[in-house]
Design an enzyme around this catalytic site. Structure first.
Site, PDB file in Angstrom:
ATOM      1  N   THR A  13       0.864  -1.338  -0.145  1.00 44.69           N
ATOM      2  CA  THR A  13       0.134   0.059   0.046  1.00 44.69           C
ATOM      3  C   THR A  13       0.958   1.178  -0.023  1.00 44.69           C
ATOM      4  OG1 THR A  13      -1.535  -1.251   1.303  1.00 44.69           O
ATOM      5  CG2 THR A  13      -1.824   1.154   1.124  1.00 44.69           C
ATOM      6  N   ALA A  43      12.578  -4.538  -3.599  1.00 51.86           N
ATOM      7  CA  ALA A  43      12.372  -5.737  -3.081  1.00 51.86           C
ATOM      8  C   ALA A  43      10.994  -6.072  -2.522  1.00 51.86           C
ATOM      9  CB  ALA A  43      13.440  -6.039  -2.015  1.00 51.86           C
ATOM     10  N   GLU A 129       8.859  10.000   9.606  1.00 56.51           N
ATOM     11  CA  GLU A 129       7.349  11.161   9.433  1.00 56.51           C
ATOM     12  C   GLU A 129       6.518  10.012   9.408  1.00 56.51           C
ATOM     13  OE1 GLU A 129       7.340  14.477   9.988  1.00 56.51           O
ATOM     14  OE2 GLU A 129       5.366  13.614  10.493  1.00 56.51           O
ATOM     15  N   GLY A 134       0.277   9.110   9.700  1.00 59.93           N
ATOM     16  CA  GLY A 134       0.294   9.035   8.306  1.00 59.93           C
ATOM     17  C   GLY A 134       0.845  10.386   7.585  1.00 59.93           C
ATOM     18  N   ILE A 136       0.283  13.358   8.248  1.00 58.50           N
ATOM     19  CA  ILE A 136       0.287  14.734   8.915  1.00 58.50           C
ATOM     20  C   ILE A 136       1.836  14.990   9.326  1.00 58.50           C
ATOM     21  CG2 ILE A 136      -0.358  16.089  10.980  1.00 58.50           C
ATOM     22  CD1 ILE A 136      -2.866  14.299  11.185  1.00 58.50           C
ATOM     23  N   GLY A 187     -12.797  -1.941   4.619  1.00 54.74           N
ATOM     24  CA  GLY A 187     -11.515  -2.093   4.286  1.00 54.74           C
ATOM     25  C   GLY A 187     -10.678  -1.123   5.342  1.00 54.74           C
ATOM     26  N   LYS A 205       2.643   5.047  18.516  1.00 51.84           N
ATOM     27  CA  LYS A 205       2.547   6.456  17.701  1.00 51.84           C
ATOM     28  C   LYS A 205       2.826   7.296  18.902  1.00 51.84           C
ATOM     29  CE  LYS A 205      -0.238   5.266  14.011  1.00 51.84           C
ATOM     30  NZ  LYS A 205      -1.705   5.205  13.400  1.00 51.84           N
ATOM     31  N   GLY A 302      -3.322   5.345   4.317  1.00 53.37           N
ATOM     32  CA  GLY A 302      -3.650   5.506   3.031  1.00 53.37           C
ATOM     33  C   GLY A 302      -2.285   5.478   2.246  1.00 53.37           C
TER      34      GLY A 302
HETATM   35  P1  NDP Z   1       1.634  -3.627   2.997  1.00 56.28           P
HETATM   36  O1  NDP Z   1       1.216  -5.023   3.537  1.00 56.28           O
HETATM   37  O2  NDP Z   1       0.633  -3.287   1.996  1.00 56.28           O
HETATM   38  O3  NDP Z   1       3.012  -3.854   1.848  1.00 56.28           O
HETATM   39  C1  NDP Z   1       4.128  -4.414   2.828  1.00 56.28           C
HETATM   40  C2  NDP Z   1       4.720  -5.133   1.513  1.00 56.28           C
HETATM   41  O4  NDP Z   1       5.950  -5.822   1.735  1.00 56.28           O
HETATM   42  C3  NDP Z   1       4.093  -6.193   0.723  1.00 56.28           C
HETATM   43  O5  NDP Z   1       4.131  -6.037  -0.665  1.00 56.28           O
HETATM   44  C4  NDP Z   1       4.762  -7.603   1.263  1.00 56.28           C
HETATM   45  O6  NDP Z   1       4.614  -8.479   0.138  1.00 56.28           O
HETATM   46  C5  NDP Z   1       6.052  -7.094   1.226  1.00 56.28           C
HETATM   47  N1  NDP Z   1       7.184  -8.083   2.004  1.00 56.28           N
HETATM   48  C6  NDP Z   1       6.837  -8.647   3.109  1.00 56.28           C
HETATM   49  N2  NDP Z   1       7.939  -9.322   3.489  1.00 56.28           N
HETATM   50  C7  NDP Z   1       8.913  -8.885   2.760  1.00 56.28           C
HETATM   51  C8  NDP Z   1      10.337  -9.451   2.688  1.00 56.28           C
HETATM   52  N3  NDP Z   1      10.629  -9.873   3.257  1.00 56.28           N
HETATM   53  N4  NDP Z   1      11.216  -8.631   1.648  1.00 56.28           N
HETATM   54  C9  NDP Z   1      10.505  -7.683   0.571  1.00 56.28           C
HETATM   55  N5  NDP Z   1       9.254  -7.446   0.876  1.00 56.28           N
HETATM   56  C10 NDP Z   1       8.281  -8.047   1.704  1.00 56.28           C
HETATM   57  O7  NDP Z   1       1.988  -2.704   3.896  1.00 56.28           O
HETATM   58  P2  NDP Z   1       1.653  -1.411   3.952  1.00 56.28           P
HETATM   59  O8  NDP Z   1       2.192  -0.686   2.870  1.00 56.28           O
HETATM   60  O9  NDP Z   1       0.222  -0.921   4.752  1.00 56.28           O
HETATM   61  O10 NDP Z   1       2.502  -1.022   5.422  1.00 56.28           O
HETATM   62  C11 NDP Z   1       3.795  -0.649   5.319  1.00 56.28           C
HETATM   63  C12 NDP Z   1       4.339  -0.003   6.495  1.00 56.28           C
HETATM   64  O11 NDP Z   1       3.997   1.371   6.859  1.00 56.28           O
HETATM   65  C13 NDP Z   1       4.091  -0.884   7.860  1.00 56.28           C
HETATM   66  O12 NDP Z   1       5.054  -0.532   8.826  1.00 56.28           O
HETATM   67  C14 NDP Z   1       2.747  -0.144   8.386  1.00 56.28           C
HETATM   68  O13 NDP Z   1       2.539  -0.067   9.699  1.00 56.28           O
HETATM   69  C15 NDP Z   1       3.309   1.386   7.828  1.00 56.28           C
HETATM   70  N6  NDP Z   1       1.873   2.327   7.837  1.00 56.28           N
HETATM   71  C16 NDP Z   1       1.052   1.797   7.047  1.00 56.28           C
HETATM   72  C17 NDP Z   1       0.081   2.965   6.647  1.00 56.28           C
HETATM   73  C18 NDP Z   1      -1.078   2.429   5.662  1.00 56.28           C
HETATM   74  O14 NDP Z   1      -1.934   3.362   5.397  1.00 56.28           O
HETATM   75  N7  NDP Z   1      -1.198   1.413   5.028  1.00 56.28           N
HETATM   76  C19 NDP Z   1      -0.004   4.171   7.412  1.00 56.28           C
HETATM   77  C20 NDP Z   1       1.303   4.509   8.038  1.00 56.28           C
HETATM   78  C21 NDP Z   1       2.085   3.626   8.449  1.00 56.28           C
HETATM   79  P3  NDP Z   1       3.247  -9.783   0.279  1.00 56.28           P
HETATM   80  O15 NDP Z   1       2.281  -8.827   0.045  1.00 56.28           O
HETATM   81  O16 NDP Z   1       3.612 -10.589  -0.719  1.00 56.28           O
HETATM   82  O17 NDP Z   1       3.472 -10.347   1.717  1.00 56.28           O
HETATM   83  N1  HSE Z   2      -4.191   1.111  11.318  1.00 54.03           N
HETATM   84  C1  HSE Z   2      -3.686   2.334  11.237  1.00 54.03           C
HETATM   85  C2  HSE Z   2      -4.812   3.093  11.577  1.00 54.03           C
HETATM   86  C3  HSE Z   2      -2.998   2.833   9.976  1.00 54.03           C
HETATM   87  O1  HSE Z   2      -6.048   2.737  11.585  1.00 54.03           O
HETATM   88  O2  HSE Z   2      -4.782   4.576  11.686  1.00 54.03           O
HETATM   89  C4  HSE Z   2      -2.241   3.865  10.026  1.00 54.03           C
HETATM   90  O3  HSE Z   2      -1.055   3.847  10.914  1.00 54.03           O
END
Ligand code: NDP
Ligand code: HSE
Length: 440
Positions: A13, A43, A129, A134, A136, A187, A205, A302
């Site tokens: 995401t 990766a 950050e 997120g 902000i 979702g 946080k 997001g």
């Molecule tokens: P996702 O699960 O969407 O993305 C994580 C990605 O990492 C997936 O594509 C996954 O692949 C891949 N992955 C897993 N293991 C490995 C590995 N060993 N090597 C390489 N790639 C790997 O997570 P998000 O993007 O939602 O979140 C990422 C980070 O951002 C987290 O720490 C989350 O807490 C943080 N965050 C997320 C927010 C959000 O809105 N989603 C907001 C703020 C922070 P696969 O799908 O095949 O497992």
């Molecule tokens: N699960 C978190 C939330 C995503 O609902 O705010 C952002 O860290």
């Protein structure tokens, strides 16, 4: 000048949002950074899906260590999440002399001390950050914009999932379980939403904000964490009648005795702007001695809102990476040798005010007994509300709800009084206690 080369670990995401925004706005970002920023290698476990996102021009591998080992890469972005492989990869990237950008609040709240120390020793930056609220820019605000201030407290709605659930419970008068299912269908909530609804995500946080606000080490293990799973629609309704909204707040406060660090549902006066932050939005209030109260509002999650924060870190690092490490902004705002050992207070020493709801026998003298116990303990009452008879079910017609709002008191003192109240034969059900924050 050649662009700075970035390696991206995990293109889900946030990773895909980061790639897309960087590509879309590359010209403006370059004008700001003074140099191009190029994601040169990615990766992800799902190589085919990742290659589809980035196109044929960017190398995609399944082994994150190949990215870290690439000598052309200056900055590694960790967007995998969790405490497992992400921790090993971040430490390996630091050891390889790469700067790190991460959105991983769980990792930094639990292992931040080790990670920041490793980065300090190696002279690289770890920027985060996106880990708090997120899109902000609250880390930047706390660490740089408010640097003149002695910060007094920080209080925030820093979990969008729970704020959405609370907003729906209030709007539609529904119970927690019903709204959680709806949040999952839409979702907002994960299939396993435990970290969100139990307050753990918000505690990660607020732990980071507390460290930056007060110059103390990150101490997630000392945070008090209470989620929203036990909140009933009735309490949301009574709070409304008394002029309050219930929000899941992450709070950290400096006191004469130490630092409060806590996450729990809180009654907030309806007239405060933060009480009106609805749906999945986030907001953080910061009180500084010079600036007064400030408020930051926006999307806390997001793909592109979070990417906005990740890219801000990339630009910062691009501008600063040739600077002498001693002249950079410290990871936790304070110079590493000037951190404070202010203790984090146990919950029994926290001072705040309370909403209490007691299901009691509808008899003469019951209210007097309850208020007497509070008075004996020196706890002052702010307001009392008795539930109207027509709101009591047929089966409970000899019972009534008494709601008491208290003034500030020490939590340990209140706990003793609650134990005495609970043992009264006229108190018919477990007492509901919700903390109240005036935020003024
Ligand atoms: P996702 O699960 O969407 O993305 C994580 C990605 O990492 C997936 O594509 C996954 O692949 C891949 N992955 C897993 N293991 C490995 C590995 N060993 N090597 C390489 N790639 C790997 O997570 P998000 O993007 O939602 O979140 C990422 C980070 O951002 C987290 O720490 C989350 O807490 C943080 N965050 C997320 C927010 C959000 O809105 N989603 C907001 C703020 C922070 P696969 O799908 O095949 O497992
Ligand atoms: N699960 C978190 C939330 C995503 O609902 O705010 C952002 O860290």
């Amino acid at each position: 000048m050649n662009p700075i080369k970035v390696g991206l670990l995990g293109i889900g995401t946030v990773g895909s949002g980061t790639f897309n925004v960087l590509k879309r706005n590359q010209e403006e970002i370059q004008r700001r950074a003074g140099r191009g920023i190029e994601i040169a290698m990615v990766a992800d476990l799902n190589v085919a899906r990742a290659q589809e996102v980035v196109g044929a021009g960017v190398k995609v591998v399944s082994d994150a260590r190949e990215v870290i080992a690439n000598p052309e890469i200056d900055i590694v972005i960790e967007l995998i999440g969790g405490y497992g492989i992400a921790k090993a990869l971040v430490l390996e990237a630091i050891a390889a002399g790469k700067h790190v950008v991460t959105a991983n609040k769980a990792l930094l709240a639990v292992h931040g001390t080790e990670i920041f120390a490793a980065a300090q020793a190696k002279g690289v930056m770890v920027a985060f950050e996106a880990a708090v609220a997120g899109g902000i820019p609250i880390i930047k605000a706390l660490r740089e914009g408010l640097t003149a201030n002695s910060i007094q407290w920080v209080a925030g709605i820093i979990n969008g999932t729970t704020n959405f659930i609370l907003s729906e419970m209030r709007d539609k008068g529904l119970d927690f379980g019903v709204v959680l299912k709806e949040a999952q269908r839409l979702g907002y909530a994960e299939a396993d939403p435990t970290f969100d609804i139990e307050g753990v995500d918000a505690a990660h946080k607020v732990t980071l904000m507390s460290a930056i606000a007060f110059g103390i080490p990150v101490q997630f293990d000392k945070a008090y964490v209470e989620g929203i799973t036990k909140l009933g629609a009735a309490d949301i309704k009574y709070a409304e009648q008394l002029g309050y909204r219930i929000k899941l707040l992450g709070i950290t406060k400096r006191t004469a005795h130490g630092v409060e660090l806590r996450v729990h549902p809180s009654l907030v006066p309806t007239q405060r702007l933060i009480a009106n932050v609805e749906g999945a939005m986030n907001a953080v209030m910061v009180q500084g001695d010079a600036v007064g109260t400030t408020l930051y509002y926006g999307k806390g999650a997001g793909s592109e809102p979070t990417a906005s924060a990740v890219i801000a870190d990339l630009v910062d690092i691009t501008r600063l990476h040739t600077a002498d490490p001693l002249n950079r902004v410290p990871h936790l705002a304070f110079q590493p040798g000037a951190m404070s050992d202010l203790r984090v207070l146990p919950m029994s020493e926290v001072v705040t005010s309370y909403y209490l709801r007691l299901r009691v026998a509808d008899q003469a003298g019951v209210l007097a007994k309850l208020t007497g116990l509070l008075a004996d303990a020196g706890i002052s009452i702010d307001a009392v509300l008795q539930r109207e008879a027509d709101q009591v079910s047929q089966a409970d017609e000899n019972q009534t709800d008494v709601i008491i709002l208290t003034h500030d008191t020490r939590e340990g003192t209140l706990n003793d009084v609650l134990a005495q109240m609970q043992s009264l034969p006229t108190v018919m059900a477990p007492i509901v206690r919700i903390r109240k924050e005036e935020l003024n």
